[in-house]
Design a protein around this motif. Sequence first.
Motif, PDB file in Angstrom:
ATOM      1  N   ARG A 119      -0.907  -2.288  -6.833  1.00  0.00           N
ATOM      2  CA  ARG A 119      -1.094  -3.399  -5.881  1.00  0.00           C
ATOM      3  C   ARG A 119      -1.904  -4.508  -6.551  1.00  0.00           C
ATOM      4  O   ARG A 119      -1.612  -5.693  -6.384  1.00  0.00           O
ATOM      5  N   HIS A 152      -2.695   2.818  -6.326  1.00  0.00           N
ATOM      6  CA  HIS A 152      -3.180   1.611  -5.640  1.00  0.00           C
ATOM      7  C   HIS A 152      -3.414   0.483  -6.643  1.00  0.00           C
ATOM      8  O   HIS A 152      -3.367  -0.703  -6.277  1.00  0.00           O
ATOM      9  N   ARG A 163       0.866  -1.176   0.000  1.00  0.00           N
ATOM     10  CA  ARG A 163       0.000   0.000   0.000  1.00  0.00           C
ATOM     11  C   ARG A 163       0.906   1.229   0.000  1.00  0.00           C
ATOM     12  O   ARG A 163       2.031   1.189   0.498  1.00  0.00           O
TER      13      ARG A 163
END
Length: 365
Positions: A295, A292, A193
């Motif tokens: 990820r 993000h 993160r």
Amino acid sequence: MASIQPLANGKRRARYRDAAGKEHARHFDTKREAQQWLDQVTASVVRGDYVDPQAGRTTVAVYAASWEAIQVSSEGTRRIVDNALRLHVLPVLGGHKIATVRRSHVQALVKELEGKGLSAGSVRNIYEVVARLFDAAAEDRVIASTPCRRIALPKGDGAEVVPPALEQIEAIRSHLDERWQVIPLVLAGSGLRIGELLGLGMFDVDYLRRSVRVERQRLQSGALAPLKSKTSRRTVPIGEVVVEALTAHLAAHPGTDEALFTDEWDDPLTYRRWKSLWRAAATTAGVDATSHDLRHFAASALISGGASVKQVQTFLGHSSAVITLRTYAHMFPGDEDRTRNVLDAALRPVLSPSADSVRTEAAPR
């Protein structure tokens, strides 16, 4: 102590004192009505659900302020609660006396939030704050019960996570200054993160074992803080590509014990600065992706390589496999071909009995 007193106008004045010694009184047309009211009050005291009528006259805004001030939570959670109350809840319910808020008021608030274009997840998060607020008021005996019962909440749109392609990541990287180009590589190669990445220090990277130790996060305020859960604290394996990129980056832009990534003034890189840098590069590259999403890229790469649900869960620091499956179930390969073959074998004799009999007769005896 309770009593009923006749008045000159023929009415009856019923009164009682609560546990704090405060007197409460009401007027009734008959002694029977007065006695029924006192009996109800007495019964509520015995049951333990007595509510001071005066307490319910407190406005939602006043109670929310005192409730919010005593919450014990992380800075991130405090920010979420404050934003939910200040921006969405209090403008609608803040002026109501807390005892007058009904289920219909809460349902109308949810409907209004949905009408603002907020995502289903955002509406649910705001509603959870409302539910916690009124649960606390009921526990404090400010209200008899919470109005947050059987509230219909919007369902998610069911959209599946679609990670960016490698070409899209490279397009964004190419529009970042040289100092920042390593960060997308680290995010895509570690699944961290952004708060976890910004919380890394120089000694959190083990170049010999090719791993990163995740032990803290950097909040949007810039402060370092513990991770949100025990499972978030983990050691993440990284490949040679990330190791080599980090080595080259740190040779040109050394980090510190506190921050692996620093800005031009050797201060820790902040969330807001990185978000601004990424947004500008993504816009210039014409790619609709957040950092993000890198990820998700890492998770997708693992799943494509045959990683199990448990491996992906541990790698990403999810608190349970349920979260992993809820997000990435559509990426795990199914067994559709085997299912088709089994069903075909079971149904073929029904559709082609003659062909099956021919095969049976031709079989050697």
